[in-house]
Design an enzyme around this catalytic site. Structure first.
Site, PDB file in Angstrom:
ATOM      1  N   GLN A  84      50.567 107.957 -58.187  1.00  0.00           N
ATOM      2  CA  GLN A  84      51.174 109.271 -58.322  1.00  0.00           C
ATOM      3  C   GLN A  84      51.561 109.466 -59.789  1.00  0.00           C
ATOM      4  OE1 GLN A  84      51.228 111.614 -56.121  1.00  0.00           O
ATOM      5  NE2 GLN A  84      50.545 110.431 -54.351  1.00  0.00           N
ATOM      6  N   ASP A 108      46.889 111.061 -47.030  1.00  0.00           N
ATOM      7  CA  ASP A 108      46.910 111.576 -48.407  1.00  0.00           C
ATOM      8  C   ASP A 108      45.482 111.555 -48.939  1.00  0.00           C
ATOM      9  OD1 ASP A 108      47.480 112.340 -50.978  1.00  0.00           O
ATOM     10  OD2 ASP A 108      48.444 110.465 -51.566  1.00  0.00           O
ATOM     11  N   CYS A 137      46.865 117.294 -52.721  1.00  0.00           N
ATOM     12  CA  CYS A 137      46.857 117.748 -54.114  1.00  0.00           C
ATOM     13  C   CYS A 137      46.019 119.007 -54.261  1.00  0.00           C
ATOM     14  CB  CYS A 137      46.330 116.643 -55.035  1.00  0.00           C
ATOM     15  SG  CYS A 137      44.647 116.109 -54.653  1.00  0.00           S
ATOM     16  N   CYS A 188      53.374 115.301 -77.591  1.00  0.00           N
ATOM     17  CA  CYS A 188      53.089 115.552 -76.178  1.00  0.00           C
ATOM     18  C   CYS A 188      54.410 115.586 -75.422  1.00  0.00           C
ATOM     19  CB  CYS A 188      52.172 114.483 -75.585  1.00  0.00           C
ATOM     20  SG  CYS A 188      51.675 114.834 -73.880  1.00  0.00           S
TER      21      CYS A 188
END
Length: 394
Positions: free
Chosen positions: A238, A325, A351, A134
């Site tokens: 985050q 947010d 987002c 990964c």
């Protein structure tokens, strides 16, 4: 004469788009779509670094070089604003998180006979891509993937599935495994041995009745604004530390030197604990509210669902700046109240460019100016885009 097969942009879901409007999977701007449907690589088409690409759903854009990927991030935001009929503001340079820096992830697991498949689900599929490497997970989390196969081989019944939620806390890796129970002596011993051997910060199980901590030698925390904040199970963080820093820098610039600030949808205090002056924080999650209160930084915290009970215009008018947010759905009702307020400065972290653009249009219609946008690509090589927008009222 223009080539109609030339790839000129990347669409929101990651496909290349030709000059004449055709879609081509795994194509980059500058590539060429041949008549037989194959793609001729161009100057911005790079060799994907991971063997699992493109099957693994963790990444969609490993074939783009960084210049083109940054352009995709910026373009997603610009297209959303243009779709709302809004002029484009100043854009800060796009911040891209480096590879192998993701500090939280959710992996899927399945027992198939003696094998345990563990990894991200394949793109647009329920099949699990069995992770052997990964390039987005931080090394501390990826190092647990192979050992987890062994643990799940003991705890997970055949043909059953589970979810492994991973996060990196101050004390190390925090794991929450959903979909299994360990009610036998062998299972309990396996959990304890695994947690001890890999020096986990915490190991928890959720068999459908909510998370149950099975290992936590000391209180698990994350450091925000210099404060140690207790980390609730499956709390929002985050995705990368450097992405958080980029968004935080943009928010600080957005609120300026305000002496009294509201942080809406505050979570566990990512922004509230880093803002100047007196800070009011509103958050709907009870666990997040308790964690933020435990940070002991003097922030006034209110347990408040801003979808059902947004701050009113009269309440907002007390603040010199507002930071927010919200989740992917955005904050339409709260934005309506903000649009009618006299708050001088707003820093809006999002987002989802689409819901941000919708809310930004409301704010601009109410008299605000969208001054600047900071685009952030902390979900490396994915189509997931984040941003911070700075609004002012003249």
């Amino acid at each position: 004469m223009s080539d109609p097969g030339l790839i000129v942009r990347v669409a929101a879901r990651g496909d290349g788009v030709t000059l004449d409007g055709r879609f081509a999977p795994l194509a980059a701007p500058g590539d060429r779509l041949r008549a037989d449907g194959t793609v001729e690589p161009g100057p911005h088409h790079q060799l994907p670094p991971c063997r699992h690409f493109p099957e693994c759903g963790g990444c969609q854009l490993q074939h783009l070089d960084d210049e083109t990927y940054a352009g995709f991030v910026r373009g997603r935001i610009a297209s959303a604003l243009e779709g709302q009929g809004m002029p484009l503001p100043e854009f800060a340079p796009v911040h891209l998180s480096p590879p192998r820096t993701r500090r939280r992830a959710s992996l899927s697991a399945q027992r198939a006979g003696k094998r345990v498949l563990l990894g991200f689900k394949q793109e647009r599929s329920h099949r699990i891509e069995d992770m052997r490497e990964c390039h987005i997970l931080c090394p501390e989390l990826f190092a647990l993937v192979e050992p987890l196969r062994g643990l799940l081989g003991i705890l997970l019944p055949d043909k059953r599935t589970a979810t492994v939620k991973m996060a990196l806390a101050d004390q190390g890796a925090d794991l929450l495994i959903e979909g299994i129970a360990a009610d036998t002596l062998a299972g309990i011993e396996a959990l304890t041995a695994f947690a001890e051997l890999h020096r986990l910060a915490r190991l928890s199980l959720d068999d459908g009745m909510g998370p149950q901590t099975r290992w936590e030698p000391e209180l698990v925390t994350v450091t925000l604004g210099g404060a140690s904040v207790p980390l609730p199970h499956d709390a929002f963080l985050q995705a990368t530390e450097d992405g958080e820093a980029a968004l935080l820098g943009a928010v600080r610039q957005g609120v300026g030197d305000a002496r009294i600030v509201a942080d809406l949808f505050a979570g566990i205090g990512t922004f509230a604990l880093n803002l100047p002056g007196k800070v009011y924080a509103a958050e709907a999650s009870r666990d997040a509210v308790l964690a933020l209160k435990a940070a002991g930084r003097g922030t006034f915290v209110e347990h408040r669902d801003l979808y059902r009970r947004p701050l009113t215009t009269a309440e907002l008018d007390r603040f010199e700046a507002v930071a927010l947010d919200p989740p992917r759905a955005g904050a339409e009702v709260q934005a309506q109240q903000l649009a009618a307020s006299t708050v001088p400065r707003i820093a809006y972290v999002s987002c989802n460019p689409a819901s941000f653009a919708r809310d930004a249009k409301l704010l601009v219609a109410g008299g605000y100016t969208l001054e600047r946008i900071t685009p952030v690509g902390q979900f490396r090589w994915s189509t997931h885009v984040e941003l911070a927008g700075h609004f002012t009222r003249k």
